[in-house]
Design an enzyme around this catalytic site. Structure first.
Site, PDB file in Angstrom:
ATOM      1  N   ARG A   1     -27.514  30.406  -1.191  1.00 36.02           N
ATOM      2  CA  ARG A   1     -28.936  30.090  -1.310  1.00 36.02           C
ATOM      3  C   ARG A   1     -29.153  28.592  -1.182  1.00 36.02           C
ATOM      4  O   ARG A   1     -29.648  28.105  -0.188  1.00 36.02           O
ATOM      5  CB  ARG A   1     -29.500  30.612  -2.655  1.00 36.02           C
ATOM      6  N   ASP A   2     -28.748  27.833  -2.160  1.00 40.66           N
ATOM      7  CA  ASP A   2     -29.037  26.409  -2.162  1.00 40.66           C
ATOM      8  C   ASP A   2     -28.258  25.681  -1.075  1.00 40.66           C
ATOM      9  O   ASP A   2     -28.723  24.667  -0.542  1.00 40.66           O
ATOM     10  CB  ASP A   2     -28.718  25.814  -3.535  1.00 40.66           C
TER      11      ASP A   2
ATOM     12  N   CYS B   1     -32.520  19.981  -1.474  1.00 49.35           N
ATOM     13  CA  CYS B   1     -33.854  20.555  -1.638  1.00 49.35           C
ATOM     14  C   CYS B   1     -34.754  20.078  -0.499  1.00 49.35           C
ATOM     15  O   CYS B   1     -34.939  18.875  -0.324  1.00 49.35           O
ATOM     16  CB  CYS B   1     -34.452  20.148  -2.989  1.00 49.35           C
TER      17      CYS B   1
END
Length: 302
Positions: A14-15, A238
């Site tokens: 995911r990240d 992010c």
């Protein structure tokens, strides 16, 4: 005496993947996850249920989740959800654990999930009420600093934790979203959180922006954290936080703590093969793992 255990929570699928601009084929994602499972990792964040318009990399979230649940029914598989819509989609796929994210920083929260604090907390309360049998973790983004607002005070972090605690959250993930933390700050924040909320579970999630990922993560372990989030290959970042580089590398951290006598349950050689597969099959220059190779006579890096 038996070595202290550290649970490695893998967030690469995911990240790690969310910051890769070129779409990673679903079968490649699943092969990476399969390698992580074979290495002994039992807790994996397999994807995120977000709008493909926001993060196109996650457009196959349902396919990845369904395949993983079929292949690994006994593992701790979970996903990130930014809102109630994402939570509903994840639960419909069969997941029993979700991670919701709210930033301590008001500015980052509005840029990351397009909501005010009040809106985010209201929706979190709705999710808790709607799914009482689902484990809900809270990612506490920008715990150690914000790219827009700068330093985040300890008092602000603790007030944030209290607000989440009051509506029923008992599992927190303290996130160094852009890698602004240092060991003394880790000690201050983690120590205070563990002392104040002794009936809660805490994880740590550190970005490696200044090559301090391992030392900051291990400092949290020394403070009492035994659940550590890392990403294979050190991938990550992010999209809504300027300056956020990759996560702490799973293989680097596992290599270190295994050698120190900690029990992770993870086989480093198998993990390393997965990191090599990732590097060969995922187009990204953002690899912070050192890819340590071991033979019978020497240790070298390349």
């Amino acid at each position: 005496m038996a070595p202290k255990k550290i649970e490695i929570i893998e967030v690469g699928p995911r990240d790690g993947f969310q910051n890769v601009p070129e779409f990673i084929p679903t079968d490649v994602k699943l092969k990476v996850i399969d390698g992580l499972v074979k290495s002994g990792i039992k807790s994996i964040q397999v994807t995120s249920f977000v709008s493909p318009k926001a993060i196109a990399q996650m457009k196959d979230a349902k396919d990845v989740t369904t395949a993983c649940l079929e292949r690994y029914p006994d593992l701790q598989l979970f996903t990130l959800v930014p809102n109630l819509y994402g939570a509903k989609a994840a639960v419909e796929c069969g997941l029993k654990e979700l991670t919701y994210v709210i930033s301590v920083s008001d500015t980052h929260n509005e840029k990351n999930v397009k909501r005010t604090h009040d809106q985010s907390f209201e929706e979190l309360a709705q999710i808790l009420e709607l799914y009482p049998d689902i484990k809900i973790n809270l990612d506490v983004a920008t715990t150690f600093g914000c790219p827009f607002e700068g330093d985040i005070s300890l008092e602000r972090v603790m007030a944030f934790l209290q607000r989440a605690y009051n509506i029923g959250i008992r599992s927190f993930n303290l996130c160094d979203t852009v890698g602004l933390a240092h060991p003394e700050l880790i000690k201050e924040v983690v120590g205070s959180a563990l002392r104040t909320y002794q009936d809660c579970e805490f994880q740590i999630h550190i970005h490696d922006t200044r090559n301090m990922g391992i030392i900051n993560t291990f400092t949290a372990v020394e403070c009492g954290i035994d659940k550590v989030q890392t990403a294979i290959g050190g991938l990550g970042g992010c999209p809504f936080a300027p300056g956020a580089s990759g996560n702490t590398s799973t293989e680097d951290f596992v290599y270190m703590v295994n050698r120190m006598g900690y029990d992770t349950g993870v086989d480093f050689d198998t993990l390393l093969q997965t990191a090599k597969y990732l590097k060969d099959n995922v187009s990204s220059g953002n690899y912070s793992g050192h890819h340590i190779f071991i033979d019978k006579t020497k240790v070298s890096t390349q």
